[in-house]
Design a protein around this motif. Structure first.
Motif, short mmCIF file in Angstrom:
data_model
loop_
_atom_site.label_atom_id
_atom_site.label_comp_id
_atom_site.label_asym_id
_atom_site.label_seq_id
_atom_site.Cartn_x
_atom_site.Cartn_y
_atom_site.Cartn_z
N THR A 122 4.26 -3.18 -0.07
CA THR A 122 4.64 -3.40 1.33
C THR A 122 3.98 -2.34 2.18
O THR A 122 4.16 -1.14 1.94
CB THR A 122 6.16 -3.34 1.51
N SER A 159 -11.88 -9.41 2.01
CA SER A 159 -10.92 -8.66 2.82
C SER A 159 -10.58 -7.30 2.25
O SER A 159 -10.02 -6.46 2.96
CB SER A 159 -9.64 -9.48 3.01
N VAL A 198 2.01 -13.98 -1.30
CA VAL A 198 3.07 -13.81 -0.32
C VAL A 198 3.89 -15.09 -0.32
O VAL A 198 3.39 -16.17 -0.66
CB VAL A 198 2.52 -13.52 1.09
N LYS A 230 -3.55 -2.06 4.82
CA LYS A 230 -3.22 -2.73 6.07
C LYS A 230 -1.96 -3.56 5.86
O LYS A 230 -1.65 -3.98 4.73
CB LYS A 230 -4.36 -3.66 6.47
N PRO A 231 -1.23 -3.84 6.94
CA PRO A 231 -0.02 -4.68 6.81
C PRO A 231 -0.31 -6.02 6.14
O PRO A 231 0.54 -6.55 5.40
CB PRO A 231 0.43 -4.85 8.26
N GLU A 232 -1.50 -6.57 6.35
CA GLU A 232 -1.83 -7.86 5.74
C GLU A 232 -2.07 -7.77 4.24
O GLU A 232 -2.24 -8.80 3.58
CB GLU A 232 -3.06 -8.49 6.43
N ASP A 233 -2.07 -6.56 3.68
CA ASP A 233 -2.15 -6.39 2.23
C ASP A 233 -0.79 -6.54 1.57
O ASP A 233 -0.69 -6.55 0.34
CB ASP A 233 -2.72 -5.02 1.88
N THR A 234 0.26 -6.64 2.37
CA THR A 234 1.61 -6.79 1.84
C THR A 234 1.72 -8.07 1.01
O THR A 234 1.39 -9.16 1.48
CB THR A 234 2.64 -6.83 2.98
N SER A 291 3.43 -1.14 9.54
CA SER A 291 2.50 -0.85 10.63
C SER A 291 2.96 0.34 11.45
O SER A 291 4.06 0.83 11.28
CB SER A 291 2.35 -2.07 11.52
N LYS A 328 2.77 -19.03 0.21
CA LYS A 328 1.33 -19.18 0.07
C LYS A 328 0.92 -19.19 -1.39
O LYS A 328 1.66 -18.71 -2.25
CB LYS A 328 0.60 -18.06 0.82
#
Length: 123
Positions: free
Chosen positions: A120, A62, A39, A86-90, A123, A42
């Motif tokens: 993407t 995760s 992302v 999940k959104p955090e997999d974006t 949610s 990061k």
């Protein structure tokens, strides 16, 4: 030598996607393969790896139980089945070919990288 990742897209939380990675220019049937993601802002993060014959896999905590890495050496293909997203997999997802046949989570152990495919999850 080229790795071409595909299959990314926009999906709602709880949905599924299947990423593919096509290798050309040489065979990677003797090499471990992996998926990483990144992302903006990061470092690239390890997601999953598979050994040369597909008998051993390893995942980041995760994604355990939700993602499945597989390969088809006859077709020179690598896959990542992603369920319960999940959104955090974006992230942008990258496939990579390792320097040896042994599974590894370390980015610098991979010599060849695909161009990345955007995933993407809304949610």
């Amino acid at each position: 030598v080229q790795l071409q990742a595909s299959g990314g897209g926009l999906v709602q939380a709880g949905g599924s996607l299947r990423l593919s990675c096509a290798a050309s220019g040489r065979t990677f049937s003797s090499n471990a393969m992996g998926w990483f993601r990144q992302v903006p802002g990061k470092e690239r993060e390890f997601v999953a790896t598979i050994n040369w014959r597909g008998s051993m896999t390893y995942y980041v905590d995760s994604v355990k139980g939700r993602f499945t890495i597989s390969r088809d050496n006859a077709k020179n293909m690598l896959y990542l089945q992603m369920n319960s997203l999940k959104p955090e997999d974006t992230a942008v997802y990258y496939c990579a070919a390792g320097r040896s046949s042994i599974v590894t989570t370390i980015t610098t152990d991979y010599d060849y990288w695909g161009q990345g495919t955007q995933v993407t999850v809304s949610s």
